[in-house]
Enzyme design. Structure first.
Site, PDB file in Angstrom:
ATOM      1  N   HIS A 101      -0.207   0.530   0.173  1.00  0.00           N
ATOM      2  CA  HIS A 101      -0.199  -0.069  -1.168  1.00  0.00           C
ATOM      3  C   HIS A 101      -0.855  -1.447  -1.013  1.00  0.00           C
ATOM      4  CE1 HIS A 101       3.571   2.346  -1.260  1.00  0.00           C
ATOM      5  NE2 HIS A 101       3.324   2.514  -2.540  1.00  0.00           N
ATOM      6  N   ASP A 136       1.539  -4.026   0.306  1.00  0.00           N
ATOM      7  CA  ASP A 136       2.100  -3.914   1.667  1.00  0.00           C
ATOM      8  C   ASP A 136       1.269  -4.718   2.638  1.00  0.00           C
ATOM      9  OD1 ASP A 136       3.362  -1.627   0.593  1.00  0.00           O
ATOM     10  OD2 ASP A 136       1.924  -0.281   1.566  1.00  0.00           O
ATOM     11  N   ASP A 157       5.227   9.796   4.832  1.00  0.00           N
ATOM     12  CA  ASP A 157       5.912   8.861   3.936  1.00  0.00           C
ATOM     13  C   ASP A 157       7.394   8.922   4.319  1.00  0.00           C
ATOM     14  OD1 ASP A 157       6.722   7.216   1.961  1.00  0.00           O
ATOM     15  OD2 ASP A 157       5.846   8.351   0.296  1.00  0.00           O
TER      16      ASP A 157
HETATM   17  C1  XLS Z   1       8.088   6.774  -3.385  1.00  0.00           C
HETATM   18  C2  XLS Z   1       6.753   7.293  -3.157  1.00  0.00           C
HETATM   19  C3  XLS Z   1       5.739   6.269  -2.693  1.00  0.00           C
HETATM   20  C4  XLS Z   1       4.353   6.816  -2.840  1.00  0.00           C
HETATM   21  C5  XLS Z   1       3.295   5.771  -2.814  1.00  0.00           C
HETATM   22  O1  XLS Z   1       9.040   7.498  -3.518  1.00  0.00           O
HETATM   23  O2  XLS Z   1       6.827   8.353  -2.271  1.00  0.00           O
HETATM   24  O3  XLS Z   1       6.009   5.888  -1.392  1.00  0.00           O
HETATM   25  O4  XLS Z   1       4.066   7.751  -1.866  1.00  0.00           O
HETATM   26  O5  XLS Z   1       3.425   4.861  -3.844  1.00  0.00           O
HETATM   27 NI    NI Z   2       5.267   9.329  -1.308  1.00  0.00          NI
HETATM   28 NI    NI Z   3       9.134   9.192  -1.899  1.00  0.00          NI
END
Ligand code: XLS
Ligand code: NI
Ligand code: NI
Length: 440
Positions: free
Chosen positions: A100, A103, A338
């Site tokens: 992001h 980040d 993620d």
């Molecule tokens: C949050 C989301 C986020 C997205 C990116 O739950 O998974 O991390 O992947 O904004």
């Molecule tokens: Ni995500």
């Molecule tokens: Ni998520």
């Protein structure tokens, strides 16, 4: 100076390996379906969890031990973390990372100041990109952390917030392009509602669509060729998120004429939050030709929120890879972890061990999926299950030459209809067989 000095390059040691810092199934150069595993799986590290997550939860303070925490200058700190993500990717033989905007660099007082800080970090990333070993899978904008997004971003009741969000995504698209990002993700952080009593849902949906169209237009204007992805999630942080699941988001895209510009980024834990399996969401996207990328994690079946755990459930990774292989791979997408280490896994070694666990689980899932496809029973049973649609009255239904009158005439005097077994238990057992065989 290296960031994870003590830990070396992670090697493949084969199925008997139990060393937490070596792969048992991910053999990057091994050919699967004629493609190197590392090119097929296109793993990615999520910058936010791994380099921002400090173990804070709603009951407690940070637990993570990270050398970089001693750096006080915010730009130096941001650069160090960038060095870290490249080092982590190279040591794990992972080709990508995702980020992001917020980040990777700190915020200033105005968007202009923030963008200037961001540019410094972007130049630093570009230095690292030069050797071509690691790239950007996707970029995105954080439109949820700052208090200005309390009522949403593109769906905020406040037009200033809509404007701020637009300007932020404009910049995020520019830097994603500059960094060679292959995709751009929209996860609607706070795009949803807490109560309908104060919500103009119709206007909010229209505004969300206006926002997406502006993004599409601007991407064209700057010649950004990356794939746009929507990442559905049904709830959290809001009570109801507008991009609920694939089916719901697809109807949004169709209504507003956006379908041709978007594909889906499917996150396992978001699928289960929506009451679906991971495989269901992948299948739904795949049969609509919109399976773009994956956020590879898993939830906890006993907890009802997005725990973002590293994926270790082989049953889920096998079925996910089955869909991905059937899709012919993920094109410009990949498998982005993620996922965050649990609060108690505080060491830097845990960061490696967690990624290795996730990577190995998907590598084995890929091998098991290929076994299932080569073995052929699933496909054969599927064919015979629907055989009645390939000739006779079934063919007429499929061809479009049948109608209610014809069908009534065909069936009205029939005394019995023959039903066949669905073979469910046998099929489930086959998945176990494939996982065991693939791990030999
Ligand atoms: C949050 C989301 C986020 C997205 C990116 O739950 O998974 O991390 O992947 O904004
Ligand atoms: Ni995500
Ligand atoms: Ni998520």
């Amino acid at each position: 100076m290296s960031v994870f000095g003590e830990i070396g390059k992670i090697e493949y040691k084969g199925p008997d390996n139990r060393d937490p810092l070596a792969f048992s199934f991910y053999n990057p150069e091994e050919l699967v379906l004629g493609i190197k595993m590392k090119d097929y799986l296109r793993f990615s590290i999520a910058f936010w969890h791994t380099f921002k997550g400090d173990g804070t939860d709603m009951f407690g303070m940070p637990t993570m031990k990270r050398d970089w925490l001693s750096i006080s200058d915010e730009i130096e700190l941001a650069k160090k973390k960038i060095d870290g993500v490249f080092e982590l990717c190279e040591k794990l033989n992972v080709k990508f990372f995702c980020f992001h905007d917020r980040d990777i660099a700190p915020e200033g007082k105005t968007l202009r100041e923030t963008n200037a800080k961001l540019d410094q970090i972007v130049s630093h990333i570009k230095e690292h990109l030069k050797d071509g070993k690691v790239g950007v899978l996707w970029g995105t904008a954080n439109l949820f952390s700052n208090p200005r997004f309390v009522h949403g971003a593109a769906t905020s009741c406040n037009a200033d917030v809509f404007a701020y969000s637009a300007a932020q995504v404009k910049k995020a698209l520019e830097i994603t392009k500059e960094l060679g990002g292959e995709n751009y993700v929209f996860w609607g952080g706070r795009e949803g509602y807490e109560t309908l009593l104060n919500t103009d849902m119709a206007l909010e949906f229209d505004n969300l669509a206006r926002f997406m169209h502006m993004a599409v237009d601007y991407a064209k204007e700057i010649d950004f060729k990356g794939q746009f992805l929507i990442e559905p999630k049904p709830m959290e942080p809001t009570k109801h998120q507008y991009d609920f699941d694939v089916a719901n988001s697809l109807s949004f895209l169709r209504k507003y004429g956006l379908e041709e510009y978007f594909e889906f980024n499917i996150e396992a834990n978001h699928a289960t939050l929506a009451g679906h399996t991971f495989q269901h969401e992948l299948r739904y996207a795949r049969i609509n030709g919109l399976l773009g990328s994956v956020d590879a994690n898993q939830g906890d079946t006993l907890l009802g929120w997005d725990t973002d755990q590293f994926p270790t459930d082989l049953y889920a990774t096998t079925l996910a890879m089955y869909e991905i292989v059937k899709n012919g791979g993920l094109n410009s997408g990949g498998l982005n972890f993620d996922a965050k280490v649990r609060r108690g896994s505080m060491g830097e070694k845990d960061l490696f061990a967690a990624h290795i666990a996730g990577i190995d689980s998907f590598a084995l899932g890929l091998k098991a999926a290929v076994k299932l496809i080569e073995e052929g029973t699933i496909e054969d049973l599927l064919k015979s299950r629907y055989a009645s649609y390939r000739d006779g009255i079934g063919k007429e239904i499929v061809d479009g030459s049948a109608n209610f009158k014809k069908l009534e005439e065909y069936i009205i005097d029939r005394e019995t209809i023959q039903s066949e077994s669905a073979n469910q238990e046998y099929l489930e057992r086959l998945i176990n067989w494939a996982i065991v065989k693939a791990s030999d």
